[in-house]
Every structure is written in structure tokens, then in C-alpha cells.
Motif scaffolding. Structure first.
Motif, PDB file in Angstrom:
ATOM      1  N   UNK A   1      39.977  41.885  37.054  1.00 29.33           N
ATOM      2  CA  UNK A   1      40.511  41.104  38.214  1.00 29.33           C
ATOM      3  C   UNK A   1      40.507  39.727  37.914  1.00 29.33           C
ATOM      4  N   UNK A   2      41.567  39.125  38.350  1.00 25.76           N
ATOM      5  CA  UNK A   2      41.559  37.715  38.312  1.00 25.76           C
ATOM      6  C   UNK A   2      41.140  37.284  39.768  1.00 25.76           C
ATOM      7  N   UNK A   3      40.311  36.161  39.978  1.00 28.22           N
ATOM      8  CA  UNK A   3      39.769  35.497  41.142  1.00 28.22           C
ATOM      9  C   UNK A   3      40.458  34.073  41.257  1.00 28.22           C
ATOM     10  N   UNK A   4      40.860  33.762  42.409  1.00 26.74           N
ATOM     11  CA  UNK A   4      41.656  32.563  42.867  1.00 26.74           C
ATOM     12  C   UNK A   4      40.639  32.096  44.059  1.00 26.74           C
ATOM     13  N   UNK A   5      40.886  30.684  43.806  1.00 30.41           N
ATOM     14  CA  UNK A   5      40.206  29.861  44.830  1.00 30.41           C
ATOM     15  C   UNK A   5      41.295  29.214  45.488  1.00 30.41           C
TER      16      UNK A   5
ATOM     17  N   UNK B   1      40.353  31.227  38.739  1.00 34.14           N
ATOM     18  CA  UNK B   1      38.696  30.788  38.443  1.00 34.14           C
ATOM     19  C   UNK B   1      38.482  32.179  37.537  1.00 34.14           C
TER      20      UNK B   1
ATOM     21  N   UNK C   1      42.716  39.408  42.675  1.00 34.77           N
ATOM     22  CA  UNK C   1      43.673  40.321  42.579  1.00 34.77           C
ATOM     23  C   UNK C   1      42.885  41.598  42.001  1.00 34.77           C
TER      24      UNK C   1
ATOM     25  N   UNK D   1      33.198  31.976  39.303  1.00 37.69           N
ATOM     26  CA  UNK D   1      33.052  32.213  40.946  1.00 37.69           C
ATOM     27  C   UNK D   1      31.745  32.689  41.546  1.00 37.69           C
TER      28      UNK D   1
ATOM     29  N   UNK E   1      40.219  34.285  46.599  1.00 44.68           N
ATOM     30  CA  UNK E   1      41.119  35.428  46.438  1.00 44.68           C
ATOM     31  C   UNK E   1      40.828  36.210  45.279  1.00 44.68           C
TER      32      UNK E   1
END
Lengths: 123, 510
Positions: free
Chosen positions: A54-58, A67, B102, A72, B100
């Protein structure tokens, strides 16, 4: 004589009120920190549930920045430590303020007594 | 805010019985109600959150069923547009704090589960807090009732002034040693009563326990030495209930559970204090034995309540009894009271307590005068219920013949000083106490009075240790007895300590 005491009493009272305000302010910020602490704890646990697929975003402002999962995790842990430190700081600050307000309270009560005595004598 | 309340309550406690008390209690109740309301609203909020998460999970489970959905897409705040929902398994989840991730629907489901766990924990904590404060609120209600002018609690005071005249030096010393700590204890409890409840139980319990042990030692010393006895005639003017109160208060002080009992009694969560109070009420001329426990009991009972003042008679006579084996028995007030209480309980068991009231018994002698009738032959004072054949007709009908032998042996071994008005007095009392011990647990199952006896029986055949288990007259409601039953199991822990010394003395005298 009574007037002087009265004035002193007033000033002490104001100082005491100011102190109480400070106490409540630090109380609220401490509570905010507590909330952040719990939130970051949850984030940390949920990050643990994910895998690197899974890709993590900030969210930085209006932008979602990608991120790395490990990054993270590290960031969140650092933030947690920071929050804990802040909480400690606020704890000590609060204790200080409490102590000082106690002293003020005693001063106030003694002044009040004096004032009452003066009132009793004078009129 | 809490500190000011605390101050107020402390002030209320110190001033006590003044106009501050109702104010303080009102304020405390206000705060309690506020907290409970707060808790409730928070509880509502978190319940809603949990429901939202539930519906979200449902949605997550059904979402990946189709590759795309035809929906009306919101277009700004006021319009919708027909559109398609695609990539139904790809979700961007807000993890908190602007993070966040995904993930797939299933992973999101797991995340939601994890969050729901947190919500549940919060809900449980809220429940606990609510319950806690609810209890506190109830307690303040009870406290108010106890200390207020309402109802059933009467303050009975006795102004004891001339202690020195009658007591011997040793006795005085013993009393002095005991009275001090008790007073402090009492005061502390007074204050604690007014303070926020709940916290004090632990601390005062500890205090009282230590003092209790000190008192136990004191009382032991008093019991053992033949010469120092309490004033004799105190009991002459004793009301039956007064004696019961004494024994009950003694019991309160002496029992291990007594510390809890007393604290609880103070805090009105237990039936002990009300028990003793009501018993005091019954006897308007109730005697006030020299026991400080009694005093304390009285004092703590009355705080600004209607007060009954009484005083002891001034006579001081040594009563000697010819009891056969032990001829020179002196009067032991406490033993007397215990005997009295037990006798009453025994008789109350079978007669429903009526004989006492009808015969107006005010002293041990009266009992013997009364129960003389039960003897088969002429009205001679009975030596012992256990000894006489007429036991079947006697008031205490459940006594067993088998216990007679035991009693005889124990009496011989005693060598204790008992002073009673009649010869049979001590025998009867001993008989009763001894009787009760063998009967063991059977009384426990029966009605009110048996509860007393069962607790009395617990271990010690020696009357000295038993009295602290005897409490108010049987006429009391069942709650005290139930409490007695509760205390009963606690009491046994303590008698062993007593028993050892007494047994030692007994063995010595053997």
C-alpha cells in the motif's frame, strides 16, 4: 489603613486570577496534546497493519505527498516521542503553577483576614 | 474546581452541623450530577461513532462486489450528476494526523475493526466513570440523611465527669490509654465523612485497624487481671438495649472486620451504626458503660441530631456471687453485658423477644428473677441452664444436653471473675455462651437471632471474645443480621488471637 490593605488585596486577587488563567491555559494545551498522543498511537498501530504494497500519503497543505511506509512509521514514532516530551514539560509547568497559586491563595487569605480586622477596628 | 469543592467540603466537615453542611452537600451533589450528565452525553457520542463504523463496514463488504456502480455524484453542495464509481477495491484511508494509505476494501475493513476496538474501550471507561459517580452521588445522599436532622438517628450523650472516683488506678490508665486514640480516630472520621467519599475508606481503615489492635491488647490486659474491673453498678441501671449496644460497640471495636464496620458505619454503608443507634434509641435510659467504644459509638452516631442525655447511677457496689466452683466472682461489666446480650438473644430466639419487654428487665438480676419461673420445681435461682433438667422447658430450647459436659469442663477451667447478682447468673450466661459454641453452624441457617449466635459461636467458647459479635437486640431488621453474618466470617479471624491467651490462662488455671 484599611484602604491600603484593600488595594493590596485587589492587586493580589488580580495576580491570582491571572495565575488561574495560566493554569487553565496550560491545562487545555495539555489536553490537546493528550488527544494528539492517542491519535498518533492509533496511526502507528494502523500503519503496522499495512504492508509495503500500500502507498502511504501525507497531507501537506492541499497536497497529498507520497511517503514510504517505513519512513512514515519512523516519522510517526518521532512525533509520538515529541508529544510525550511536550506533555512532560506541561506537567512540570502545571505543577509549578499550582504551587504558586497555592502560595497566592494563602497570601490572599491572610490579607483578607487583615482587611477584615482593619475593617472591624476602623468603622 | 475539584480543590475548591474539597476545601468546601473540608470546611463543611470541620464546621459540621452548621449551615454550611447542607450547602456543601448540595454543591457536591451538583457536581456529581454534572459529571454524570457529561458522561452520559459522551457515551451517546461514542455510541453514534460506533454505529457509524458498523455501517461503514457493511459498505466496505459490499463495495467490491461490482466492478463499477452507477451513482449520482455530488457536484458541489447543491447538485448531483450521474456518474460511475470505479476501482471499487481501491480505497484511500485516513489514518489520522494527516496520514493516508491506499488499501483494499478488506484491509480497510481490518483498520475499521481496529478503530472500533478503541471506541469500545472508551465506552467501557465511560461506563465505569458513570457508575463510580453514580455511587458517589448515592453515597452523598445517604451521608446527608445520616448527618442531617431527618429521621431515625438520635444522639445519645452521657456526660461522664467523675471517672476517677470509682475506678482503680490501673483501670484509669487503661481507659486513658484507650480514649485518646479513639477520639482522634473519631474526629478524623467526622471530617472524612464530609469530605469526598470513597478515598477515605482505605486510610481510615488502616488507622482504625492499628488502633483496634492496640485496643485489643488493652482489653486483653483488662480481662486477664482479676482486680481491675469496670464499675459494677453501671449495669444495674442498664437497659437491655444499652448493653446490647455496648456489646455491639465492643464488637465493632474488637472485630477485625470491625474496622471496616466502624468505618462503614461512619459512612453509613453498613448496618452497624444504624443498628447500634437504633438500639440506643430503644433505651432512652440506656446505660453508658465505661467503654470508650461505647462513647465513640454514641458520639459518632450523633451529629447535630436530637440528643438524649443520660447518666449512670452513682452507686458502686461490688456484687459477689456464690457460683459453686468459683465463689469469689467479681463483677465484670463487659462479661455481664455479653452475657446479657447473649441471654437476651437466646431468649429472644424462642420467645420473640417479648419476655424482656414484658418483664421490664433492667439488670441481670431481673432476668434471673424472671426466668426463675421456668424452673421445674420451686422458684430457686437457676445455677445453669445447661445443668438443670428443665432446659427443655427453658427459653433457650435449642440447647443440647451434650454441651453440658463441655460447659462444665470449661467453667472449671475458667477461673474467671464474674460478678452477677445471682448465682445462676454467671452460669446461665456461661451456659449460653458455651451452648452457642457447640451448636456451630446450624443457627446460621435459621432466622434472625441465630445469625448472632452463629457469629458468636465462631470459635471461642470464652464469653470475653464473643461479645464483640453480639449486637443490638433481635428486634432489629434483618439487614443488621445479614451484616452480622457478613461480619461473622470476618470475626473468626480475630478470635484466634484472643483464644490463645485465654486458653493459656485457662490451661494455667487447670
Amino acid at each position: 489603613m484599611a484602604e491600603a490593605i484593600h488595594k493590596k488585596l485587589q492587586s493580589e486577587l488580580e495576580k491570582y486570577q491571572q495565575m488561574q488563567k495560566d493554569v487553565s491555559k496550560s491545562m487545555t494545551s495539555r489536553q490537546k496534546l493528550e488527544a494528539q498522543l492517542t491519535e498518533n498511537n492509533i496511526v502507528k498501530e494502523e500503519l503496522a497493519l499495512l504492508d509495503s504494497q500500500n502507498t502511504v500519503y501525507k497531507l501537506i497543505g492541499p497536497v497529498l505527498v507520497k511517503q514510504d511506509l517505513d519512513e512514515a512509521k519512523a516519522t510517526v514514532s518521532k512525533r509520538l516521542e515529541y508529544i510525550n516530551g511536550e506533555i512532560q514539560r506541561y506537567e512540570t509547568l502545571l505543577k509549578e503553577l499550582e504551587r504558586k497559586s497555592e502560595q497566592h491563595r494563602e497570601v490572599l487569605s491572610s490579607l483578607q483576614q487583615e482587611y477584615q480586622r482593619a475593617q472591624a477596628q476602623n468603622p | 474546581m475539584a480543590s475548591t469543592i474539597h476545601d468546601q467540603m473540608a470546611a463543611a466537615g470541620k464546621v459540621k452541623r452548621s449551615k454550611y453542611l447542607p450547602q456543601g452537600v448540595e454543591r457536591l451533589k451538583e457536581e456529581h450530577r454534572k459529571v454524570v450528565k457529561d458522561c452520559r452525553s459522551q457515551f451517546e457520542h461514542w455510541k453514534k461513532v460506533e454505529n457509524d463504523y458498523e455501517s461503514l463496514q457493511e459498505r466496505l463488504r459490499t463495495l467490491p462486489d461490482k466492478l463499477s456502480y452507477d451513482i449520482m455524484v455530488p457536484f458541489g453542495p447543491l447538485a448531483f450528476m450521474p456518474g460511475k464509481l470505479v476501482h471499487t477495491n481501491e480505497l484511500t484511508v485516513l489514518l489520522g494526523d494527516n496520514w493516508f494509505a491506499k488499501c483494499s476494501a478488506k484491509q480497510a475493513d481490518a483498520l475499521v475493526e481496529h478503530r472500533k476496538k478503541h471506541v469500545k474501550n472508551t465506552l467501557d471507561d465511560l461506563q465505569k466513570v458513570m457508575k463510580n459517580f453514580q455511587n458517589r452521588a448515592d453515597f452523598t445522599d445517604d451521608l446527608e440523611k445520616l448527618t442531617g436532622d431527618t429521621g431515625d438517628f438520635v444522639d445519645i450523650r452521657e456526660e461522664v465527669i467523675n471517672e476517677e472516683e470509682v475506678t482503680k488506678a490501673k483501670h484509669r490508665l487503661a481507659h486513658k490509654a484507650n480514649s485518646k486514640p479513639k477520639q482522634e480516630y473519631l474526629l478524623d472520621l467526622e471530617e472524612d465523612k464530609e469530605k469526598k467519599e470513597g478515598d477515605e475508606e482505605g486510610t481510615t481503615g488502616v488507622l482504625s485497624e492499628e488502633e483496634l489492635w492496640a485496643r485489643l491488647d488493652e482489653l486483653e490486659r483488662q480481662e486477664e487481671l482479676q482486680d481491675e474491673r469496670y464499675r459494677y453498678t453501671r449495669l444495674d441501671s442498664t437497659d437491655t438495649n444499652g448493653e446490647d449496644t455496648t456489646s455491639s460497640s465492643e464488637e465493632e471495636k474488637e472485630a477485625d472486620g470491625g474496622s471496616d464496620v466502624q468505618v462503614n458505619g461512619h459512612q453509613k454503608e453498613n448496618g452497624w451504626v444504624p443498628t447500634s443507634i437504633t438500639s440506643q434509641m430503644n433505651g432512652t435510659n440506656g446505660s453508658h458503660p465505661e467503654d470508650e467504644e461505647e462513647e465513640d459509638c454514641d458520639e459518632e452516631a450523633g451529629n447535630g441530631l436530637p440528643t438524649i442525655y443520660f447518666s449512670h447511677t452513682a452507686e458502686f457496689k461490688k456484687v459477689r456471687i456464690n457460683t459453686g466452683k468459683n465463689t469469689t466472682l467479681k463483677f465484670s461489666e463487659r462479661n455481664e453485658q455479653k452475657a446479657q446480650a447473649k441471654r437476651k438473644k437466646k431468649s429472644g430466639k424462642s420467645n420473640g423477644h417479648s419476655p424482656h419487654e414484658s418483664y421490664k428487665i433492667t439488670s441481670p438480676a431481673d432476668i434471673y428473677r424472671v426466668f426463675v419461673d421456668l424452673v421445674n420445681g420451686e422458684p430457686i435461682p437457676r445455677k445453669s441452664i445447661l445443668k438443670s433438667r428443665s432446659r427443655e422447658n427453658s427459653v433457650c430450647s435449642d440447647t443440647s444436653e451434650s454441651s453440658t459436659a463441655d460447659f462444665e469442663e470449661r467453667r472449671a477451667a475458667f477461673g474467671r471473675s464474674w460478678s452477677h447478682d445471682d448465682a445462676t447468673h454467671s452460669d446461665t450466661s456461661d451456659g449460653i455462651t458455651e451452648e452457642e459454641s457447640p451448636t456451630g453452624t446450624s443457627p446460621h441457617t435459621n432466622g434472625c437471632f441465630e445469625a448472632f449466635t452463629s457469629t458468636v459461636i465462631e470459635k471461642d467458647p470464652l464469653p470475653c471474645s464473643i461479645p464483640h459479635l453480639t449486637i443490638a437486640p433481635p428486634a432489629l431488621p434483618t439487614i443488621p443480621e445479614r451484616k452480622l453474618e457478613e461480619v461473622g466470617p470476618e470475626a473468626p479471624q480475630e478470635p484466634p488471637k484472643w483464644m490463645s491467651k485465654f486458653k493459656a490462662t485457662r490451661l494455667h488455671q487447670k
